[in-house]
Design an enzyme around this catalytic site. Structure first.
Site, PDB file in Angstrom:
ATOM      1  N   ASP A  56       0.642  -0.985   0.015  1.00  0.00           N
ATOM      2  CA  ASP A  56       0.154  -0.096  -0.058  1.00  0.00           C
ATOM      3  C   ASP A  56       0.905   1.062   0.080  1.00  0.00           C
ATOM      4  OD1 ASP A  56      -2.422  -1.341   0.075  1.00  0.00           O
ATOM      5  OD2 ASP A  56      -2.552  -1.263   2.205  1.00  0.00           O
ATOM      6  N   TYR A  84       7.130  -8.505   8.341  1.00  0.00           N
ATOM      7  CA  TYR A  84       6.773  -7.290   8.311  1.00  0.00           C
ATOM      8  C   TYR A  84       6.910  -6.514   9.802  1.00  0.00           C
ATOM      9  CZ  TYR A  84       3.795  -7.819   4.301  1.00  0.00           C
ATOM     10  OH  TYR A  84       3.282  -8.192   3.035  1.00  0.00           O
ATOM     11  N   ASP A  98      -6.265   1.477   8.724  1.00  0.00           N
ATOM     12  CA  ASP A  98      -5.136   2.071   8.579  1.00  0.00           C
ATOM     13  C   ASP A  98      -5.346   3.602   8.582  1.00  0.00           C
ATOM     14  OD1 ASP A  98      -5.652   2.633   6.033  1.00  0.00           O
ATOM     15  OD2 ASP A  98      -3.903   1.543   5.251  1.00  0.00           O
ATOM     16  N   ARG A 190      -3.496  -4.997   7.920  1.00  0.00           N
ATOM     17  CA  ARG A 190      -4.230  -3.966   8.432  1.00  0.00           C
ATOM     18  C   ARG A 190      -5.496  -4.908   9.013  1.00  0.00           C
ATOM     19  NH1 ARG A 190      -6.680  -1.342   3.746  1.00  0.00           N
ATOM     20  NH2 ARG A 190      -5.882  -2.774   2.120  1.00  0.00           N
TER      21      ARG A 190
END
Length: 239
Positions: A56, A84, A98, A190
């Site tokens: 994203d 991540y 988010d 998310r």
């Protein structure tokens, strides 16, 4: 350039480029920057360039970009385990899970302790059913989910099985909680942030995200799209 590619045949025969996507860039923009630089350098009308897994715009980190014949490897690369790091902000939710959208609900966090937060990660480890966020590019009936969301339409989204191998809390400074996650293809961090906040009765949303690894590839040896461009083209005045 980390790939060591120097000739047009190198790129046409196939290169795997490790790119560190900057904040605010789409994955498409990063691919286009790389593609433009290669075309400019070798005066090519066209060359295949693609990436193995979207990030994203609000996320940074590792983007695997394939050129030429290596674009055939994209599906294989997309299936690899990913790592991540990021931050979940507890005590508030957003429709997109988010910072793409504004906070819509707030919750108290006074009951939270470090021990409660760390213990709450355990149910998320292993194979779990996860519902993707409504603000995502997945399609339902030929239409992107985020298109339904922006039109204010409520639709049912099916859960899907994903695997989280590791979910570690690395720092707590409420309302912010830093984490590291190792997970399978198809995992939405998310959604993990939202579900994690919900499990704590506080709500939560993702406020920072960085992809650090894809399989054996590490962002530590990746370069930004602009650094790739500069390494390939040098300080040319006609750019």
């Amino acid at each position: 350039m980390d790939s060591g590619a120097t000739t047009v045949d190198d790129f046409l025969n196939g290169q795997l480029l490790l790119i560190d996507k900057p904040l605010g860039w789409t994955s498409f923009q990063a691919v286009n920057c790389v593609k433009w630089a290669i075309r400019k350098k070798f005066n090519l009308k066209k060359i295949k360039v693609g990436h193995a897994g979207t990030l994203d715009p609000l996320a940074t980190g590792l983007l695997l970009i394939c050129t030429g014949k290596f674009t055939k490897k994209i599906n294989e690369l997309q299936g690899q385990i990913k790592e991540y790091t990021g931050t979940i902000s507890l005590g508030a939710t957003t429709p997109s899970y988010d910072l793409e959208t504004e906070i819509d609900q707030q919750f108290p966090i006074a009951h939270l302790t470090d021990a409660i937060i760390e213990k709450a990660t355990l149910p998320f480890i292993g194979e779990i059913a996860q519902i993707p966020p409504i603000f995502s590019a997945l399609k339902k009936d030929g239409k992107r989910l985020y298109e339904y969301a922006r039109e204010g339409e409520t639709i049912a989204i099916k859960s899907r099985l994903i695997t989280i191998e590791e979910f570690k809390i690395t720092h707590i400074n409420l309302p912010q909680v830093d984490f590291r996650v190792v997970c399978s293809k198809g995992t939405y961090i998310r959604s993990l942030a939202y579900d994690f906040g919900k499990s704590l009765d506080t709500g939560g949303h993702l406020s920072a995200l960085r992809r650090t690894k894809i399989g054996a590839y590490n962002v530590n040896i990746a370069q930004s799209p602009k650094d790739f461009e500069k390494a390939l083209l040098g300080d040319r005045k006609d750019l």
